[in-house]
Design a protein around this motif. Structure first.
Motif, PDB file in Angstrom:
ATOM      1  N   PRO A 207       0.831  -1.212   0.000  1.00 54.49           N
ATOM      2  CA  PRO A 207       0.000   0.000   0.000  1.00 54.49           C
ATOM      3  C   PRO A 207       0.862   1.258   0.000  1.00 54.49           C
ATOM      4  CG  PRO A 207       0.128  -0.871   2.209  1.00 54.49           C
ATOM      5  CD  PRO A 207       0.855  -1.855   1.327  1.00 54.49           C
ATOM      6  N   PRO A 208       0.283   2.378  -0.403  1.00 54.10           N
ATOM      7  CA  PRO A 208       1.013   3.647  -0.297  1.00 54.10           C
ATOM      8  C   PRO A 208       1.256   3.987   1.170  1.00 54.10           C
ATOM      9  CG  PRO A 208      -0.925   3.845  -1.725  1.00 54.10           C
ATOM     10  CD  PRO A 208      -1.041   2.542  -1.012  1.00 54.10           C
ATOM     11  N   SER A 209       2.154   4.914   1.395  1.00 61.19           N
ATOM     12  CA  SER A 209       2.353   5.395   2.755  1.00 61.19           C
ATOM     13  C   SER A 209       1.145   6.213   3.192  1.00 61.19           C
ATOM     14  CB  SER A 209       3.620   6.256   2.829  1.00 61.19           C
ATOM     15  OG  SER A 209       3.529   7.347   1.920  1.00 61.19           O
ATOM     16  N   ALA A 210       0.969   6.354   4.494  1.00 63.78           N
ATOM     17  CA  ALA A 210      -0.185   7.063   5.023  1.00 63.78           C
ATOM     18  C   ALA A 210      -0.104   8.550   4.676  1.00 63.78           C
ATOM     19  CB  ALA A 210      -0.264   6.879   6.532  1.00 63.78           C
ATOM     20  N   VAL A 211      -1.265   9.143   4.481  1.00 62.24           N
ATOM     21  CA  VAL A 211      -1.341  10.576   4.199  1.00 62.24           C
ATOM     22  C   VAL A 211      -1.117  11.348   5.499  1.00 62.24           C
ATOM     23  CG1 VAL A 211      -2.806  12.443   3.328  1.00 62.24           C
ATOM     24  CG2 VAL A 211      -2.913  10.165   2.285  1.00 62.24           C
ATOM     25  N   THR A 232       4.409   8.404  -2.540  1.00 61.17           N
ATOM     26  CA  THR A 232       4.346   7.082  -3.181  1.00 61.17           C
ATOM     27  C   THR A 232       4.471   7.217  -4.700  1.00 61.17           C
ATOM     28  OG1 THR A 232       2.954   6.261  -1.398  1.00 61.17           O
ATOM     29  CG2 THR A 232       2.973   5.001  -3.459  1.00 61.17           C
ATOM     30  N   ALA A 233       5.388   6.436  -5.290  1.00 61.35           N
ATOM     31  CA  ALA A 233       5.679   6.577  -6.726  1.00 61.35           C
ATOM     32  C   ALA A 233       4.493   6.201  -7.602  1.00 61.35           C
ATOM     33  CB  ALA A 233       6.900   5.727  -7.083  1.00 61.35           C
ATOM     34  N   ASP A 285      -7.262   9.090   2.559  1.00 63.32           N
ATOM     35  CA  ASP A 285      -6.606   7.812   2.242  1.00 63.32           C
ATOM     36  C   ASP A 285      -5.843   7.950   0.929  1.00 63.32           C
ATOM     37  OD1 ASP A 285      -5.860   5.177   2.381  1.00 63.32           O
ATOM     38  OD2 ASP A 285      -7.798   4.382   1.716  1.00 63.32           O
ATOM     39  N   ALA A 286      -4.779   7.142   0.775  1.00 64.32           N
ATOM     40  CA  ALA A 286      -4.001   7.106  -0.462  1.00 64.32           C
ATOM     41  C   ALA A 286      -4.205   5.762  -1.142  1.00 64.32           C
ATOM     42  CB  ALA A 286      -2.521   7.328  -0.166  1.00 64.32           C
TER      43      ALA A 286
END
Length: 406
Positions: A207-211, A232-233, A285-286
């Motif tokens: 998952p992406p990192s937290a916002v 996040t790329a 959320d990301a």
């Protein structure tokens, strides 16, 4: 002195006597060359024609046709290198075609140099643990080797071995296509040729990192939500979610509503909701391009609470209006529409002025719709519509509201 001539009678119609069984039979096996040498003692029959060599697989019978016919007292043969046991026997044959009984079985267990069949039926499937490669079972195989490459005709390297008919490649890169070929190995270590290639892509489960840096500001249209750009790329979007606070002051939970998706190149969102003084909670959320959600995977997010502005009119709307008002966004403002009222000669349209704390008349119309092109954006508008009769009186108003984002 006696002289006599002798002409042996060797035709099959006369000679019915079998030769003696050869003696001294023995066999040696060279594991390096895979050759078996069978030797025996020479028979003394005057009418001996030669010898027949027979071979059978353990558990089977000797065939009717000999493996070889020779006049020598030895014979070299290369049995199949399958790791199985073969038996040899020698039979003597005379000129009349009579065949002796066979010698005692001479056993040879060959070195297994025969590779098993090539695995077939390859398939791939992405799993949380890695990319699973499966294939059909191969007869005689005790294990399998799995090879991986970056392209179908690339260089394949061994990534693992298994005794099962599937293998989970935990080292496969996520969101990247990998190519696999599989070989089968038997108990002697013989390895088959490599299978045809099969490709598969391990699903991106990271998952992406937290916002971070989430702020929520109450506005006349609801809330202005802002946050820090996520590094996040493969970020695809943000999801802004509002919720209701449940529980008491000591322990509260944020019960979230479905969210609104925002493009990855923005860090703000105008969250429109009727500003009526309620307290709300928010998360941002990301989501990456594989659909992984930071909040869904980790269950963690920055929760921010904020209390709405109270934009509701201080003047209550009377009950009993025959008008059924609906406010919707229009091309140039707010589109108001209502159902016709019997005996009405026209309609009066009013809009709430929060500064004057009163509903102010906007227009009079004979139709059942009106567009408020002067409605400002970035705030919430409240309306009344009354039915007007021939005697100049008006009905009780019906009300509706609409939030216009900036």
């Amino acid at each position: 002195n006696v002289k006599f001539g002798y002409a042996p009678r060797t035709s099959s119609t006369v000679d019915k006597v079998k030769p003696r069984t050869p003696t001294g039979a023995a066999v040696t096996y060279d594991t390096a060359t895979g050759k078996a040498r069978i030797a025996w003692s020479k028979n003394k029959e005057m009418d001996l024609s030669g010898y027949r060599v027979y071979r059978r697989l353990k558990g089977g019978a000797y065939p009717a046709k000999p493996l070889a016919t020779t006049t020598s007292t030895s014979y070299t043969n290369t049995p199949p290198p399958t790791g199985q046991t073969y038996y040899y026997e020698i039979r003597a044959v005379d000129k009349a075609g009579n065949e002796s009984t066979g010698t005692a079985d001479q056993a040879v267990t060959t070195v297994d140099r025969t590779a098993p069949p090539v695995p077939a039926g390859l398939s791939t499937a992405s799993q949380p643990e890695g990319l699973r490669v499966g294939w059909n079972a191969v007869q005689g195989a005790v294990s399998y080797r799995v090879y991986r490459a970056a392209s179908a005709d690339g260089t394949y390297t061994n990534v693992g071995s298994t005794e099962q008919v599937s293998y989970v490649d935990a080292s496969a890169a996520e969101d990247t296509t990998s190519y696999y070929r599989v070989t089968a190995l038997d108990a002697a270590g013989n390895e088959s040729a490599r299978s045809v290639a099969v490709s598969g892509k391990r699903r991106d489960l990271t998952p992406p990192s937290a916002v971070t840096g989430v702020t929520v500001t109450p506005t006349e249209y609801g809330f202005e939500v802002r946050w820090d750009a996520n590094p996040t790329a493969d970020l695809a979007s943000y999801v802004v979610r509002r919720g209701e606070l449940l529980g008491d002051e000591e322990e509260q939970l944020c019960s979230l509503y479905p969210g609104y998706y925002v493009s990855a190149d923005t860090t703000s969102y105008a969250y429109t909701v009727l500003p009526d003084g309620e307290e709300s909670c928010f998360i941002v959320d990301a989501v990456d391009d594989a659909g992984n959600s930071s909040f869904r995977v980790t269950g963690e997010a920055q929760i921010v609470t904020a209390t709405e502005l109270d934009m509701t009119p201080s003047v209550a709307t009377p009950e009993g209006s025959p008008v059924r008002l609906t406010a919707t966004p229009g091309e140039a403002g707010v589109e108001l529409s209502w159902s016709p009222v019997t005996d009405a000669t026209g309609y009066q349209v009013y809009r709430w002025n929060p500064h004057a704390e009163a509903y102010e008349k906007l227009a009079a119309t004979a139709g059942s719709s009106y567009e408020d092109t002067g409605a400002a954006k970035g705030t919430t508008h409240f309306y009344w519509v009354t039915a007007q009769y021939a005697d100049g009186t008006e009905s009780a108003p019906d009300t509706d509201w609409l939030v216009l984002a900036p």
